[in-house]
Design an enzyme around this catalytic site. Structure first.
Site, short mmCIF file in Angstrom:
data_model
loop_
_atom_site.label_atom_id
_atom_site.label_comp_id
_atom_site.label_asym_id
_atom_site.label_seq_id
_atom_site.Cartn_x
_atom_site.Cartn_y
_atom_site.Cartn_z
N TYR A 1 -40.35 8.75 -42.58
CA TYR A 1 -40.75 10.08 -43.02
C TYR A 1 -39.78 11.12 -42.48
CZ TYR A 1 -42.72 11.00 -38.34
OH TYR A 1 -42.88 11.19 -37.00
N CYS A 2 -39.78 12.29 -43.16
CA CYS A 2 -39.00 13.44 -42.70
C CYS A 2 -39.75 14.70 -43.16
CB CYS A 2 -37.57 13.40 -43.25
SG CYS A 2 -37.47 13.37 -45.04
N THR A 3 -39.12 15.86 -43.10
CA THR A 3 -39.84 17.11 -43.36
C THR A 3 -40.32 17.22 -44.81
OG1 THR A 3 -38.41 18.13 -41.74
CG2 THR A 3 -39.73 19.62 -43.09
N GLY B 1 -38.98 14.98 -47.44
CA GLY B 1 -38.71 13.75 -48.19
C GLY B 1 -37.26 13.50 -48.53
N ILE C 1 -43.60 15.46 -44.70
CA ILE C 1 -44.75 15.99 -43.96
C ILE C 1 -45.39 17.16 -44.72
CG2 ILE C 1 -45.48 17.04 -41.78
CD1 ILE C 1 -42.81 15.72 -40.65
#
Ligand SMILES: [Zn+2]
Ligand SMILES: [Zn+2]
Length: 451
Positions: free
Chosen positions: A198-200, A202, A227
């Site tokens: 995951y990241c901020t 996508g 997220i």
């Protein structure tokens, strides 16, 4: 043709306040083949400038990556500017939870080699062979699986204030660095473990997942929309958040609270705290976490050295900066020997404290009656203007002002000007003004607190 900003940030902030219109902070990205990014950039600038859209946008041969602030009433018009391009038809716009009218004050669209600095040679692997996209509930389910390894593909200052429970949080400053580290660390698990990333928003996982599949990982999954989208879904579908703390964001807010857990410490005194700030010494500008007490004692500086510099006359500060490696700390993004409580790498999965949130039950128990709505806020003079639509308001009344950005603020009325003249009691239809110690927004509701 005007293709650059003509207003300073201060002028823009003032214009936004005077317009009094609500703005939405949002982000989106798309990978696509863009043959002439320069032309694409100019088209977007002309279309968005006309809509009073602001933000920081990168375009490249490989696509677009945008963080923006749009007037709420222009959102459909803005969508239409995207729909003109096949690869952005029906694109998902990630809208931020807390809205701030000043999240961006310029429209900056830059042509770059890549939309994310990933350091990858895209020719060597198939970038379209991506991981499986997961929605919030699916992501939660897979997190429960003991066979899952979850990796945070953000940087140390982002994961420090909030992350998924049990996530590997690489101690890196850039996305580029995290790829080989993770590849090395997870060598022996390529065949049988689920690699969950995951990241901020996508965008980083979009290519990282293809890279890890190319590296031999068999089961690669990514959190769709990152997220930001996860948060939207857990709120909408009432799903339990497995993300704890704050989501770091790149506009001036520096973070959106997702749960009331505080997982990080003030870098100066070690107290539980998750508010990032930039050092007040312009030659330093270090990004770090500072609690309110330390902010007061250190006057927003990261170190006593910086504090001393900010006390020098400006001319001397400028002289000091010359010949100094000014960019050094700025690009070291949040690491300095003077910060004793900086954490990175292995982060706690147990919250250190709970953020103070207003008790919802308590709020409901306040008896109040709706009086009217905010029409304007004069930034310079700190005067608020409301229209009275119900009931009446007198000097001495306790009022509550409520709005999504303003929050809930109570105060006692000590003066009222109705339609420009001082008065004791204002009636329905009166346009009233009074000074107020905080900023209000258009359409904030004005209540009289009863009893
Ligand atoms: Zn502190
Ligand atoms: Zn500093």
């Amino acid at each position: 043709m005007q293709l650059y900003n003509t207003l300073s940030a201060e002028e823009r902030a003032q214009l936004i306040d005077e317009a009094g219109k609500q703005r939405l902070t949002l982000s989106f990205y798309a990978y696509a083949k863009i043959s002439d990014p320069k032309k694409f950039r100019d088209e977007l600038f002309i279309a968005w400038n006309a809509l009073d859209a602001l933000g920081r946008i990168y375009v490249a041969n490989e696509g677009i990556n945008a963080q923006m602030s749009i007037p709420a009433d222009q959102i459909e018009a803005f969508r239409n500017t995207l729909e003109l391009y096949d690869f952005m038809k029906g694109i998902r716009l990630n809208v931020a939870i807390d809205q701030d009218d000043h999240s961006f004050l310029k429209l900056t669209i830059k042509v770059r080699h890549k939309i994310v600095a990933d350091g990858l040679n895209d020719e060597t692997f198939d970038v379209t062979n991506k991981g499986i996209h997961l929605k919030a509930q699916e992501f939660n389910n897979l997190l429960e699986d003991p066979n899952t390894i979850v990796v945070d593909f953000r940087n140390h200052y982002e994961s420090e204030v909030g992350h998924f429970e049990g996530a590997i949080t690489p101690d890196v400053e850039t996305f580029r660095e995290s790829l080989p580290i993770i590849n090395e660390q997870l060598q022996d698990f390529k065949e049988d473990k689920n690699l969950l990333m995951y990241c901020t928003g996508g965008i980083r996982c979009e290519k990282a997942s293809a890279y890890f599949k190319h590296q031999g990982f068999k089961n690669v999954y990514q959190l769709e929309g990152g997220i930001i989208e996860y948060t939207r879904q857990i709120k909408e579908e009432d799903i339990q958040s497995k993300f704890i703390g704050k989501n770091f964001v790149f506009d001036h807010r520096l973070g959106e609270r997702i749960t009331d857990d505080i997982v990080s410490q003030c870098h100066q005194c070690g107290k539980p705290c998750d508010n990032h700030t930039n050092c007040a010494n312009d030659a330093c500008h270090l990004l770090f976490i500072q609690c309110e007490d330390c902010k007061g004692a250190m006057e927003n500086c990261c170190s006593t050295a910086c504090l001393e510099i900010t006390h020098l006359p400006l001319a001397e500060q400028v002289k000091l900066r010359k010949g100094l490696e000014v960019g050094n700390k700025v690009f070291r993004k949040g690491k300095s020997d003077s910060l004793l409580f900086k954490n990175s790498g292995d982060l706690p999965n147990k919250p250190l404290a709970k953020a103070e949130t207003k008790n919802i039950r308590q709020k409901i128990s306040i008896k109040k009656t709706l009086i009217g709505k905010a029409e304007h806020y004069y930034t310079r003079s700190k005067i608020a203007q409301f229209l009275i639509e119900n009931n009446e308001l007198s000097i001495g009344d306790k009022i509550l002002i409520s709005g999504s950005t303003t929050g809930e603020q109570e105060l006692i009325i000590t003066e009222i000007f109705a339609n420009g003249a001082p008065c004791e009691t204002a009636k329905v239809g009166d346009q009233i003004t009074f000074t107020i110690p905080f900023r209000i927004r258009l359409s904030d509701k004005l209540y009289k607190v009863l009893g």
